[in-house]
Structure formats: structure tokens, C-alpha cells
Design a protein around this motif. Structure first.
Motif: not given
Length: 461
Positions: A339-357
Motif C-alpha cells: 500500500a505504501i509503495g503504490i501510494a507514494v509513487a502516485l502522490v509523489c509523481y503528481f507532486m513532481v510532475a504537476y503540482v511543482k510546475p
């Protein structure tokens, strides 16, 4: 009659001596265990490997060619200066005891320069629990471990080293070396040490509250991640930053660095039980599983969103998985790790690819997006997935203890608030006094030449 009674008493006394001796032998005095000690020395070396060369190569490969030496130098100088600071006062402040109103918030000076600590002294913490759980006896932690105190000090020193090193990823390519060095020492003293005391010291207030942090979700990753965001915002964007990641100059370095981080992280997490036992084995397993899951999910996201899976992407996913499983490694089973592995990939990907830009802040190497966000998620998921199957004394919301999630939420909130405010104040002091931002010309030429009079690569015609 009197003689008979005396004879009977003597007989019973003689008969009871072996029994009493057996009873006394059943509770042996704590002593150094060679297996635990050997493992912890290895684990300590593995955590050092995470900073140099692991993080140095990972971050160094992500920056541009003109700045690689600045990253390597920053990692090396942090290893040197924080090791000194830790012995001088850091360990005493983080794990020592103070008196009165300060006791729950910071240790005292009793162990400064490791005063009074002999090679034969035992570690002051139980090794069979998820976190340091020593009792305070006469104002000092009770010595109950099975490893030498000095080994425990060295193990924790490596945590103190890597935490400020993680912040480098936020302000890479645009910070003066002198300002960076002064800020790092101040931050270690007044931010890292108090937070470590809160969470891991026997008289820390979050420890007493019951916050669970097996290997540094709050102390290391939220702490460093929030500091990264604050420093990135205060320092401002790189002169040529246009809202998206600048191309890494050496992706093989990134892959080698990430692999060394994955390898060293087994010492980080499996070593945090302070023993070579089943808990270490469990932490070892879930650390690898969560990391593998996060790396795989990130690669799949890259594949669907960007049409190609990337090496930088899978390495970033792996690091995110390592970060998120850190606070939970001694509490969750395979289900929690997945659960942790799946969730962190989804959330951090969203932060790096969408939120930061979208927001436009220049977190150069995603220290906040991966370590800050991953640490927050891991700490909260510990409050959900902690299972008594791993350690009977601890459970999370999904195993009948919803209160643990609230405690984790409080620990996360307190760490974010204190770190953000403390980092802002310390960075502002350094910014106003000696300066931290490289000039436009220094940044254009590169920090390798302007700060260190060296170049990473020499070309011959």
C-alpha cells in the motif's frame, strides 16, 4: 526438638540455594551481544554509504555538468562537519536528558564531547522495541541495550549527517558555499537535534505521546523535506529555470547513486531495531518490497504519461518508496508495504510532475516533492497499517486503533510547523549577515569553478 528444627532449616537452606541461583540466572544482567554489535557496526557503515557516495552521486548526476563538484563537496563537508557537531553537542541535545520545562523538547549538555561514556557502556535503549524506549532513571536513561553505547552514537550520527544533506536537492546550483555551510550547521543544531529529541528520546514529548517513527519519517524526511521547500522559496528560482526540470548531465550517476541508496537503506531501516533479530528481518523485507513497488509503479506512470519509461523516473520512484517505508518499516507487514509503495509513487509523481510546475517553485532535485511528501505519507500510513502481527504492542487504525492515526497526524503537524518556522528564521539570519545566493555571474559560470576553483570534467583536443 530445637535441634531437629535447626537441622531442618539448614537442610532447606542448602536445598534452596541452587533454586535461588537458577532464579537469579534466569534474569541475567544486560551485556553486549557480539551479533547485535557486529550487525549495528555494518548498519552504521551502510547509512554512511547513503550520503557518500550514494546521495552525492544521485544528486550530482541530476545537476548540470558545471555544478557536479559543488554537490559532491556539499555532501562531503556535511559528513565532516556534522560528525564533529554530533560528538561536541548534537548527540547530547538529541538523546540526552535535560531538566524542567526543557526536558520534553531538547536534551542537555551531560554527554557533550561524549563525556563519561566508556567503551564498555551499553546503549541506553531497549533493542526489542520499534524505537528507543529506555526509561529515565535518576535523570538519565537506563542502560538496557545489547550494543555498546558508542556504536549507538555512531549509528545515530549517520542519521544526523544525511538529513541536512537531503536539503541540498532543493537549492542545488545556486547557493554560495559559505552561506550553505553556516546555515547547515545552525539547522543541525537548532532544528534536527530538537526534533530527534522529541521523537526518539525517552523524555521527548512526541515519544511520550506515542508517535511511531521507526527509522526517521518525521525526524529525517519530513524535517528535511519541509526545510527544502522553505529554502527553495527563500532562495528563489535558478536564473534559467522555466518551470520544468533541467536535463540531468549524467543519468548513469543517477542510477548508481539510487542503487547505493537502496543498498544502504537496509542499514537505515533494518538497523533501527538495534538488533540482529526477526524485527530487523521484517524491516529488511518490507523496505525492499515497498521500494520495488514504488519503482515499478513510477515506471508504469512514466510509460503511460510520457509514452516511455525513464531511468530517472524509476530511480526517483525507488527513492520515494524508501522514504515512505522508513517510519513504518518496523510496524507494517507485506500488505502495508504494498500500500505504501503504490501510494507514494502516485502522490509523489503528481507532486513532481504537476503540482511543482503549476505553482512554479524551484525545488531543483525534488527534495520536497519526494522526501517531504513521501515522509508525510509514510508517517500517516504508519498510523493506518501498523499491525500487532509485527509487534504486538503497536497497531494502527486498520487494526482497531484509530487513535494512533491521530497521534501520527499530530507528530506530522508539529514537525512541519517547527521545521518551517525554524528553517525560515535561521536561513534569514544567514541571508542577511553573510549571504546565501550565488550571483548571476557565479551561477552562469557554475558553482564548481566559482566556489571551488575546479571542474568536474576536462576535455582534450
Amino acid at each position: 526438638m530445637k535441634k531437629i528444627l535447626l537441622s531442618l532449616t539448614a537442610f532447606l537452606t542448602l536445598f534452596s540455594l541452587p533454586v535461588l541461583a537458577q532464579g537469579a540466572a534466569a534474569v541475567p544482567a544486560p551485556k553486549v551481544d557480539s551479533g547485535d554489535t557486529a550487525w549495528m557496526i555494518v548498519a552504521t557503515a551502510l547509512v554512511l554509504l547513503m550520503t557518500i557516495p550514494g546521495l552525492a552521486l544521485f544528486y550530482g548526476g541530476l545537476v548540470r555538468r558545471k555544478n557536479i563538484l559543488s554537490v559532491l563537496m556539499q555532501c562531503f563537508i556535511i559528513t565532516a562537519v556534522i560528525s564533529i557537531e554530533w560528538v561536541m553537542v548534537g548527540y547530547s541535545w538529541a538523546f540526552g536528558s535535560s531538566k524542567g520545562a526543557l526536558a520534553p523538547f531538547i536534551g542537555g549538555f551531560d554527554w557533550s564531547f561524549l563525556h563519561g561514556i566508556k567503551p564498555s557502556d551499553l546503549s541506553p535503549y531497549f533493542i526489542s522495541h520499534s524505537q528507543p524506549t529506555g526509561h529515565i532513571v535518576n535523570g538519565a536513561p537506563e542502560m538496557t541495550g545489547t550494543i555498546p553505547h558508542l556504536v549507538f552514537i555512531m549509528f545515530q550520527c549517520m542519521f544526523a549527517v544525511i538529513t541536512p544533506a537531503l536539503i541540498i536537492g532543493a537549492f542545488a546550483e545556486r547557493i554560495k558555499f559559505k552561506g550553505f555551510l553556516v546555515f547547515t550547521v545552525l539547522w543541525a543544531l537548532f532544528v534536527y537535534n530538537p526534533v530527534a529529541h522529541w521523537v526518539w528520546s525517552a523524555d521527548g514529548w512526541l515519544f511520550k505521546l506515542g508517535a511511531l517513527d521507526f527509522a526517521g519519517g518525521t525526524v529525517v524526511h519530513i524535517n528535511a523535506g519541509i526545510a527544502a521547500l522553505v529554502t527553495a522559496l527563500m532562495l528563489g528560482k535558478r536564473r534559467d529555470y522555466e518551470g520544468h526540470a533541467l536535463p540531468p548531465h549524467n543519468i548513469p550517476f543517477v542510477a548508481i547513486g539510487a542503487a547505493l541508496l537502496w543498498f544502504g537503506w537496509f542499514g537505515f531501516n533494518a538497523g533501527s531495531g538495534l538488533a540482529a533479530d526477526g524485527l530487523a528481518g521484517s524491516a529488511f523485507l518490507v523496505t525492499n518490497l515497498a521500494t520495488a513497488t514504488a519503482a515499478f509503479v513510477w515506471a508504469i506512470l512514466d510509460w503511460f504519461v510520457g509514452k516511455k519509461p525513464t531511468v530517472v523516473g524509476i530511480c526517483t520512484g525507488a527513492v520515494g518508496g524508501l522514504v515512505a517505508i522508513t517510519p513504518a518499516a518496523g510496524f507494517v507487514d507485506v500488505t502495508g508495504a504494498f500500500a505504501i509503495g503504490i501510494a507514494v509513487a502516485l502522490v509523489c509523481y503528481f507532486m513532481v510532475a504537476y503540482v511543482k510546475p503549476k505553482l512554479g517553485y524551484d525545488d531543483a532535485l525534488d527534495a520536497f516533492g519526494v522526501h517531504g511528501i513521501g515522509g508525510i505519507l509514510g508517517a500517516l500510513f504508519t498510523g493506518l497499517f501498523a499491525t500487532p502481527f509485527i509487534q504486538s504492542a503497536y497497531s494502527g487504525a486498520f487494526y482497531g486503533n484509530a487513535h494512533q492515526f491521530l497521534i501520527q497526524l499530530a507528530a506530522v503537524g508539529a514537525t512541519i510547523a517547527y521545521t518551517a518556522i525554524g528553517t525560515f528564521i535561521l536561513f534569514k539570519i544567514v541571508q542577511v549577515t553573510i549571504g546565501v545566493r550565488a550571483t548571476e555571474q557565479e551561477e552562469a559560470v557554475g558553482l564548481d569553478e566559482t566556489q571551488h576553483a575546479e571542474t568536474g570534467y576536462t576535455y582534450f583536443d
